[in-house]
Design a protein around this motif. Structure first.
Motif, short mmCIF file in Angstrom:
data_model
loop_
_atom_site.label_atom_id
_atom_site.label_comp_id
_atom_site.label_asym_id
_atom_site.label_seq_id
_atom_site.Cartn_x
_atom_site.Cartn_y
_atom_site.Cartn_z
N ARG A 149 1.26 -45.52 9.41
CA ARG A 149 1.26 -46.97 9.95
C ARG A 149 0.01 -47.44 9.88
N PRO A 150 -0.03 -48.66 9.68
CA PRO A 150 -1.41 -49.49 9.57
C PRO A 150 -2.21 -49.22 11.02
N GLY A 151 -3.48 -48.77 10.80
CA GLY A 151 -4.20 -48.62 12.07
C GLY A 151 -4.22 -47.45 12.61
N ARG A 152 -3.27 -46.52 12.10
CA ARG A 152 -3.13 -45.12 12.74
C ARG A 152 -3.89 -44.04 11.47
N THR A 153 -4.76 -43.19 12.51
CA THR A 153 -5.34 -42.15 11.62
C THR A 153 -4.81 -40.91 11.99
N LYS A 154 -4.40 -39.89 11.03
CA LYS A 154 -3.78 -38.60 11.04
C LYS A 154 -4.89 -38.00 11.97
N PRO A 155 -4.11 -37.17 13.01
CA PRO A 155 -4.94 -36.12 13.86
C PRO A 155 -5.41 -35.00 12.99
N VAL A 156 -6.82 -34.59 13.14
CA VAL A 156 -7.27 -33.81 12.24
C VAL A 156 -7.04 -32.15 12.99
N ALA A 157 -6.71 -31.19 11.99
CA ALA A 157 -6.75 -30.02 12.46
C ALA A 157 -7.68 -28.94 11.43
N VAL A 158 -8.20 -28.30 11.79
CA VAL A 158 -9.29 -27.56 11.07
C VAL A 158 -9.26 -25.81 11.31
N PHE A 159 -8.92 -24.99 10.30
CA PHE A 159 -8.87 -23.42 10.57
C PHE A 159 -10.09 -22.92 9.91
N ASP A 160 -10.47 -21.91 10.46
CA ASP A 160 -11.43 -21.19 9.71
C ASP A 160 -10.37 -20.25 8.73
N TRP A 161 -10.73 -19.34 7.86
CA TRP A 161 -10.01 -18.98 6.61
C TRP A 161 -9.91 -17.25 7.02
N ASP A 162 -11.07 -16.59 6.62
CA ASP A 162 -11.27 -15.15 6.63
C ASP A 162 -10.76 -14.71 8.23
N ASN A 163 -9.92 -13.74 8.38
CA ASN A 163 -9.47 -13.05 9.45
C ASN A 163 -8.99 -14.14 10.40
N THR A 164 -8.71 -15.56 10.07
CA THR A 164 -8.05 -16.29 10.88
C THR A 164 -6.68 -16.91 10.29
N VAL A 165 -6.70 -17.22 8.93
CA VAL A 165 -5.36 -17.56 8.26
C VAL A 165 -5.08 -16.22 7.55
N VAL A 166 -6.06 -15.13 7.19
CA VAL A 166 -5.53 -14.10 6.33
C VAL A 166 -6.31 -12.89 7.28
N LYS A 167 -5.53 -11.65 7.05
CA LYS A 167 -6.23 -10.48 7.53
C LYS A 167 -7.10 -10.05 6.27
N ASN A 168 -8.56 -9.58 6.66
CA ASN A 168 -9.44 -9.30 5.66
C ASN A 168 -10.24 -10.58 5.28
N ASP A 169 -11.13 -10.17 4.42
CA ASP A 169 -11.97 -11.18 3.88
C ASP A 169 -11.76 -11.45 2.43
N VAL A 170 -11.65 -12.65 2.24
CA VAL A 170 -11.20 -12.85 0.63
C VAL A 170 -12.54 -13.16 -0.14
N GLY A 171 -13.88 -13.33 0.65
CA GLY A 171 -15.23 -13.31 -0.06
C GLY A 171 -15.31 -11.79 -0.48
N ASP A 172 -15.22 -10.88 0.69
CA ASP A 172 -15.48 -9.47 0.16
C ASP A 172 -14.73 -9.09 -0.93
N ALA A 173 -13.17 -9.28 -0.89
CA ALA A 173 -12.42 -9.11 -1.81
C ALA A 173 -12.99 -9.62 -3.23
N THR A 174 -13.47 -10.49 -3.29
CA THR A 174 -14.11 -11.18 -4.72
C THR A 174 -15.26 -10.53 -5.02
N MET A 175 -16.19 -10.32 -3.98
CA MET A 175 -17.39 -9.48 -4.50
C MET A 175 -17.02 -8.18 -4.96
N PHE A 176 -16.11 -7.26 -4.39
CA PHE A 176 -15.80 -5.85 -4.81
C PHE A 176 -14.93 -6.19 -6.32
#
Length: 424
Positions: free
Chosen positions: A63-90
């Motif tokens: 609607r005009p004049g309305r801003t969406k409320p913002v939600a922010v998630f960390d990723w590793d061990n918050t949305v997934v179990k274990n670490d996708v950076g580690d998985a990529t490094m390996f």
């Protein structure tokens, strides 16, 4: 079920849940189906999350004049179990995708590497490839090189135990985290996304608890999405929230993984490399706030996450991005699992979800819950057992910019007392 959203506002104000804020300027909403949060949460966390959606959600956020409320998630061990950076490094090490640095000089890969680390890396890897060429870290001949890189990355020390990094600001960067994208130098974002996708396929196919061979040792070989978090992301989006990821893993890596959680690449904020004119990654990183590109001192880590969120989501530029913004320019919800998430969690104005991994400063603040807006949930897969000793909040729970430990302080500068682990 059809209903108007104005009704739950009064109910929520009477719950004492900590979500009692001034109502939005436009309280009248069109009737729409209620978005509900799925099960699988600890205690009353499902109800608290439902209150958040009932309070801020709307099926018609444009609607005009309305801003969406913002939600922010960390990723590793918050949305997934274990670490996708580690998985990529390996995966990079197993498949020989890390390049020999310029002139064989490992100090060019991180300004924070110690002489002991650069010497150890050169000794283990120097004879294996010419500068710029991939190192054969997935072969028996390259196993020692893989071991040295993995030790520096995973333990911040050489295989002989010498400190691998020195001289960094503990509240704006973590050099071992930053080193992963820096070691991707010479590849394009598209190529890195391909590496990440291959690692993702392997780690999702592997059974829970699986390990993999990296160099002469073993490493974690599996990752899983948390169903509850994917469901929460979907619910928030359906209710009209603008959902983002802020991660200290490399940008293209998180982009690949976030797709299956319903989050597009343009809503991912990871560690970002600078690039050549041809689009290849350099060993330097993009900056934020007062930190210029290539200074390599401000990644998506603690205060750096605040800066990048302010910059990318709310459009704050310059040094102001490093500061706490007015409530209207902050996320209403945030979720994280580690001390690396402290600043952007504290910035959330309505509710803060903590996945309990026994991290001192985070758990001190979450359990202290001084404003009633923190909720704690055990890990959804292989949750940790109860921590037997109290968190050392009053003495050493906080790590300052120079690494000095001290008490955790509330916003009014009072000391957070030691806290008992009660959600496990």
């Amino acid at each position: 079920m059809q209903r108007k959203w104005a009704a739950p506002l009064a109910l929520l104000a009477a719950t004492g849940s900590g979500l009692v804020l001034a109502p939005p300027a436009q309280a009248a909403h069109a009737p729409c189906a209620r978005v509900t949060i799925g099960s699988g949460w600890y205690g009353d966390n499902q109800a608290r999350l439902q209150q958040l959606i009932d309070r801020y959600g709307s099926c018609n956020p444009h609607r005009p004049g309305r801003t969406k409320p913002v939600a922010v998630f960390d990723w590793d061990n918050t949305v997934v179990k274990n670490d996708v950076g580690d998985a990529t490094m390996f995966w990079l090490l197993r498949n020989g995708r890390i390049r020999q640095p310029a002139a064989g000089d490992w100090s060019t890969t991180s300004r924070f590497l110690t002489p002991a680390a650069t010497e150890a890396l050169a000794g283990a890897c120097g004879a294996l490839a010419r500068p710029g060429a991939p190192l054969p870290t997935g072969t028996p001949a390259g196993a020692a090189c893989a071991d040295e890189i993995n030790a520096v990355y995973g333990t911040a020390a050489t295989r002989t135990g010498a400190a691998a990094f020195a001289g960094w600001d503990r509240r704006t960067t973590e050099p071992s985290y930053a080193w992963l994208p820096q070691l991707m130098q010479g590849w394009t974002a598209r190529e890195v996304r391909g590496f990440a996708a291959a690692a993702r396929t392997e780690n999702l196919a592997a059974p829970v608890g699986a390990t993999q061979r990296v160099g002469s040792g073993t490493a974690t070989g599996w990752v899983r999405y948390y169903d509850q978090q994917k469901d929460l992301v979907k619910g928030l989006q359906k209710a009209g929230f603008d959902v983002w990821i802020s991660s200290a893993s490399p940008q293209p890596v998180v982009e690949v993984w976030a797709q299956d959680a319903g989050i597009k690449a343009d809503h991912v904020i990871g560690i970002r490399n600078t690039t050549t004119h041809g689009g290849k990654f350099t060993t330097h990183l993009q900056g934020c706030g007062s930190v210029r590109d290539g200074a390599d001192t401000m990644i998506t880590y603690i205060d750096g996450k605040r800066c990048w969120i302010n910059k990318e989501i709310f459009g704050v530029r310059g040094a102001a991005a490093e500061k706490v913004q007015p409530a209207a320019r902050r996320q209403v919800f945030a979720a994280g699992d580690s001390d690396t998430d402290i600043s952007f969690l504290r910035d959330a104005t309505a509710l803060r979800l903590v996945v309990n991994r026994n991290k001192n400063e985070l758990m001190c603040r979450a359990y202290d819950n001084s404003d009633g807006r923190w909720i704690v949930n055990p890990m959804f897969i292989e949750p940790k057992k109860q921590k037997t000793d109290p968190y050392p909040c009053a003495t050493s729970g906080y790590v300052d910019h120079d690494g000095t430990k001290g008490p955790v302080l509330r916003g009014d500068r009072s000391v957070v007392p030691d806290q008992t682990d009660s959600v496990y």
